[in-house]
Design a protein around this motif. Structure first.
Motif, PDB file in Angstrom:
ATOM      1  N   MET A 283       0.847  -1.199   0.000  1.00  0.00           N
ATOM      2  CA  MET A 283       0.000   0.000   0.000  1.00  0.00           C
ATOM      3  C   MET A 283       0.885   1.254   0.000  1.00  0.00           C
ATOM      4  N   SER A 284       0.578   2.222  -0.864  1.00  0.00           N
ATOM      5  CA  SER A 284       1.389   3.426  -0.945  1.00  0.00           C
ATOM      6  C   SER A 284       1.152   4.304   0.273  1.00  0.00           C
ATOM      7  N   GLU A 285       2.077   5.244   0.512  1.00  0.00           N
ATOM      8  CA  GLU A 285       1.942   6.171   1.638  1.00  0.00           C
ATOM      9  C   GLU A 285       0.697   7.041   1.480  1.00  0.00           C
ATOM     10  N   LYS A 286       0.391   7.421   0.248  1.00  0.00           N
ATOM     11  CA  LYS A 286      -0.780   8.251  -0.007  1.00  0.00           C
ATOM     12  C   LYS A 286      -2.064   7.505   0.348  1.00  0.00           C
ATOM     13  N   GLN A 287      -2.143   6.229  -0.045  1.00  0.00           N
ATOM     14  CA  GLN A 287      -3.325   5.431   0.280  1.00  0.00           C
ATOM     15  C   GLN A 287      -3.457   5.219   1.783  1.00  0.00           C
ATOM     16  N   ASN A 288      -2.325   5.027   2.433  1.00  0.00           N
ATOM     17  CA  ASN A 288      -2.332   4.847   3.878  1.00  0.00           C
ATOM     18  C   ASN A 288      -2.886   6.084   4.594  1.00  0.00           C
ATOM     19  N   LEU A 289      -2.464   7.266   4.127  1.00  0.00           N
ATOM     20  CA  LEU A 289      -2.953   8.515   4.716  1.00  0.00           C
ATOM     21  C   LEU A 289      -4.451   8.691   4.477  1.00  0.00           C
ATOM     22  N   LEU A 290      -4.903   8.340   3.282  1.00  0.00           N
ATOM     23  CA  LEU A 290      -6.320   8.470   2.970  1.00  0.00           C
ATOM     24  C   LEU A 290      -7.164   7.571   3.863  1.00  0.00           C
ATOM     25  N   ARG A 291      -6.675   6.380   4.176  1.00  0.00           N
ATOM     26  CA  ARG A 291      -7.416   5.442   5.019  1.00  0.00           C
ATOM     27  C   ARG A 291      -7.472   5.915   6.470  1.00  0.00           C
ATOM     28  N   ARG A 292      -6.539   6.767   6.848  1.00  0.00           N
ATOM     29  CA  ARG A 292      -6.499   7.254   8.231  1.00  0.00           C
ATOM     30  C   ARG A 292      -7.486   8.392   8.492  1.00  0.00           C
ATOM     31  N   ILE A 293      -8.026   8.990   7.437  1.00  0.00           N
ATOM     32  CA  ILE A 293      -8.998  10.062   7.620  1.00  0.00           C
ATOM     33  C   ILE A 293     -10.243   9.497   8.305  1.00  0.00           C
ATOM     34  N   PRO A 294     -10.698  10.068   9.415  1.00  0.00           N
ATOM     35  CA  PRO A 294     -11.878   9.521  10.122  1.00  0.00           C
ATOM     36  C   PRO A 294     -13.139   9.655   9.278  1.00  0.00           C
ATOM     37  N   ASN A 295     -14.113   8.808   9.566  1.00  0.00           N
ATOM     38  CA  ASN A 295     -15.359   8.871   8.804  1.00  0.00           C
ATOM     39  C   ASN A 295     -16.306   9.911   9.404  1.00  0.00           C
ATOM     40  N   MET A 296     -17.379  10.176   8.679  1.00  0.00           N
ATOM     41  CA  MET A 296     -18.338  11.203   9.073  1.00  0.00           C
ATOM     42  C   MET A 296     -18.948  10.925  10.444  1.00  0.00           C
ATOM     43  N   GLN A 297     -19.376   9.683  10.694  1.00  0.00           N
ATOM     44  CA  GLN A 297     -20.049   9.368  11.950  1.00  0.00           C
ATOM     45  C   GLN A 297     -19.144   9.571  13.153  1.00  0.00           C
ATOM     46  N   ASP A 298     -17.885   9.170  13.015  1.00  0.00           N
ATOM     47  CA  ASP A 298     -16.944   9.374  14.124  1.00  0.00           C
ATOM     48  C   ASP A 298     -16.769  10.864  14.414  1.00  0.00           C
ATOM     49  N   CYS A 299     -16.690  11.639  13.370  1.00  0.00           N
ATOM     50  CA  CYS A 299     -16.524  13.091  13.545  1.00  0.00           C
ATOM     51  C   CYS A 299     -17.737  13.693  14.251  1.00  0.00           C
ATOM     52  N   LEU A 300     -18.938  13.303  13.822  1.00  0.00           N
ATOM     53  CA  LEU A 300     -20.153  13.847  14.418  1.00  0.00           C
ATOM     54  C   LEU A 300     -20.278  13.449  15.885  1.00  0.00           C
ATOM     55  N   ARG A 301     -19.891  12.228  16.200  1.00  0.00           N
ATOM     56  CA  ARG A 301     -19.915  11.806  17.602  1.00  0.00           C
ATOM     57  C   ARG A 301     -18.946  12.632  18.441  1.00  0.00           C
ATOM     58  N   SER A 302     -17.806  12.930  17.848  1.00  0.00           N
ATOM     59  CA  SER A 302     -16.809  13.725  18.554  1.00  0.00           C
ATOM     60  C   SER A 302     -17.294  15.151  18.786  1.00  0.00           C
ATOM     61  N   LEU A 303     -18.053  15.679  17.835  1.00  0.00           N
ATOM     62  CA  LEU A 303     -18.542  17.055  17.945  1.00  0.00           C
ATOM     63  C   LEU A 303     -19.732  17.185  18.885  1.00  0.00           C
ATOM     64  N   ALA A 304     -20.380  16.070  19.181  1.00  0.00           N
ATOM     65  CA  ALA A 304     -21.617  16.111  19.962  1.00  0.00           C
ATOM     66  C   ALA A 304     -21.413  16.700  21.357  1.00  0.00           C
ATOM     67  N   SER A 305     -20.208  16.574  21.890  1.00  0.00           N
ATOM     68  CA  SER A 305     -19.946  17.063  23.253  1.00  0.00           C
ATOM     69  C   SER A 305     -19.399  18.483  23.285  1.00  0.00           C
TER      70      SER A 305
END
Length: 472
Positions: free
Chosen positions: A1-23
């Motif tokens: 897996m390339s470094e670029k693909q690895n970085l892209l996979r590390r970006i959190p998904n929408m639901q995780d972000c929304l849960r984090s913002l809820a507080s």
């Protein structure tokens, strides 16, 4: 897996972000739909940085830095687009910053107009339908000495409807040196063309004589038009025809004389060190048949185009079908009436209308405010910027008096850890943006246009930017 693909996979998904913002307390009042949209934009920005081989910064919600960035992005995205700013530019009637400020009495009138029913088009004496224009016409006539008056939505509209009424399909004679271009690349010849009038230029750019008008008059002439060149000046070998001469020619030929005063002042401002400019009252007294001017420039009121003149002609203009399309609303009427009532006592107008206050403010008063501001800035931000008190020149602005300066004082800011242009950029992005001017590799805050109640807001914005630059 390339470094670029690895970085892209590390970006959190929408639901995780929304849960984090809820507080996050600061986001509680923001609708979920807006949270989702802003979060989606933020994540897409991260993806684009990676795809373009740029450093995306933190990509983990657990580290906290990514969440802080996301919270800031959401707050920026939900911030109102139309916002108040601090005008530290030194330009009093700043077209890009909303032109004239309204006094408290006018703001009270706007609140009443918007929160309660009114007699906008209801005659309280007869109990029948009334005219919105009558609410301010008598007041305008009392102040200007005109026989009749009409208000439309801006001065360009005023010129348009006057020419369309008096010169559609006819000729409008105007001096070549008065064919000005106003803000937004809007030119007097363009307004004339839209009105259906045929432009007839007379004279030279710098010199026009009465004989030029006399020789141009034909059976097709609809108006003799004079445009006050308030936004530029020709100096040197110049000559123009006086109002009295033009009015005499108009009377002789049976042709109405129209003057577009542009900014239009109801008070002689030469007492404050500015050059003498004709007031609306003086132009009306000279016999000009129709005069147009702005409401939100030297008058110091809301945006409007004010038409004053002979009763018979103003009545024709009122009956033009265009009047319906160009009419003002209840907020403009309420604000304008409140402003005009102040002009019944000239000293009251100067004391209470912000535009006139700033023009009339003695330079010593501006200096005193600047020294207090300097002291506060040094106490809060002295370690990150150098602050100097400097003498500067302010401008009236709004296309008025282009060659005339007002002596003023400013704080010159020289940042120690970032460039002046970066400081200027960062101040524009604050919750209450600060608009200064860059000169000699320094950012200037001209205190003539910074009001007393804005000093603390200015200080907070500068302190926030300085604190941020120190952290980074």
């Amino acid at each position: 897996m390339s470094e670029k693909q690895n970085l892209l996979r590390r970006i959190p998904n929408m639901q995780d972000c929304l849960r984090s913002l809820a507080s996050v307390e600061a986001l509680q009042a923001i609708p979920v739909q807006r949270l989702k949209r802003c979060t989606r934009e933020f994540l897409e920005q991260k993806r684009q940085l990676i795809l373009n081989d740029k450093d995306p910064g933190p990509l983990s919600l657990e580290q906290g830095a990514l969440r802080d960035q996301l919270v800031a992005h959401v707050l920026r995205g939900h911030r109102p687009r139309f916002r108040p700013v601090i005008n530290a530019s030194g330009v009093i009637i700043h077209t890009n910053l909303g032109r004239s400020l309204l006094p408290e009495s006018a703001m009270d009138a706007l609140l009443a107009a918007g929160s309660r029913y009114s007699n906008l088009e209801f005659n309280l004496d007869s109990g029948k339908r009334g005219s919105r224009y009558s609410l301010v016409e008598e007041l305008i006539c009392e102040i200007t000495g005109a026989e009749a008056a009409l208000v439309v939505n801006n001065n360009a509209a005023a010129v348009l409807i006057v020419l369309e009424t008096l010169a559609r399909g006819k000729e409008a004679i105007v001096s070549r040196g008065q064919l000005v271009e106003i803000g937004g690349s809007f030119r007097i010849p363009d307004v004339m063309a839209r009105s259906g009038a045929r432009l007839v230029e007379v004279g030279a750019t710098n010199r026009t004589h009465l004989r030029d008008y006399q020789q141009a008059v034909t059976q097709e002439t609809g108006v003799l038009l004079k445009v006050h060149c308030s936004n530029y000046r020709i100096i040197g070998f110049t000559s123009e025809v006086s109002n009295q001469e033009l009015v005499a020619l108009g009377r002789e030929q049976g042709i109405p004389v129209v003057e577009d005063l542009g900014s239009g002042s109801l008070i002689d401002l030469s007492r404050f060190g500015l050059e003498k400019e004709p007031t609306v009252q003086e132009v009306v007294a000279s016999g000009v048949d129709v005069v147009t001017f702005s409401g939100d420039k030297l008058l110091g009121g809301p945006q409007a185009g004010i038409i004053v003149g002979r009763h018979s002609i103003v009545e024709q203009i009122k009956n033009n079908p265009l009047n319906r399309a160009l009419r003002i609303d209840k907020f403009t009427l309420a604000g304008l009436e409140s402003i005009l009532r102040l002009y019944l006592d000239e000293s009251e107008a100067i004391a209470r209308i912000p535009t006139l206050q700033m023009i009339a403010a003695p330079v010593e008063q501006v200096e005193e405010r600047a020294r207090r501001c300097l002291k506060m800035l040094n106490q809060r931000c002295g370690g990150s910027c150098r602050f100097d008190l400097v003498e500067v020149s302010s401008r009236v602005g709004g296309g008025a008096m282009p060659e005339q300066d007002l002596a003023s004082w400013a704080i010159a800011v020289t940042p120690l850890s970032l460039s002046p242009s970066r400081l200027e950029n960062n101040l524009r992005r604050q919750p209450v943006p600060v608009i200064g001017r860059l000169e000699d590799n320094r950012l200037l805050f001209d205190l003539r246009t910074v009001r007393e109640q804005e000093l603390e807001l200015l200080l907070e914005a500068v302190a926030a930017v300085c604190e941020s630059s120190t952290r980074t």
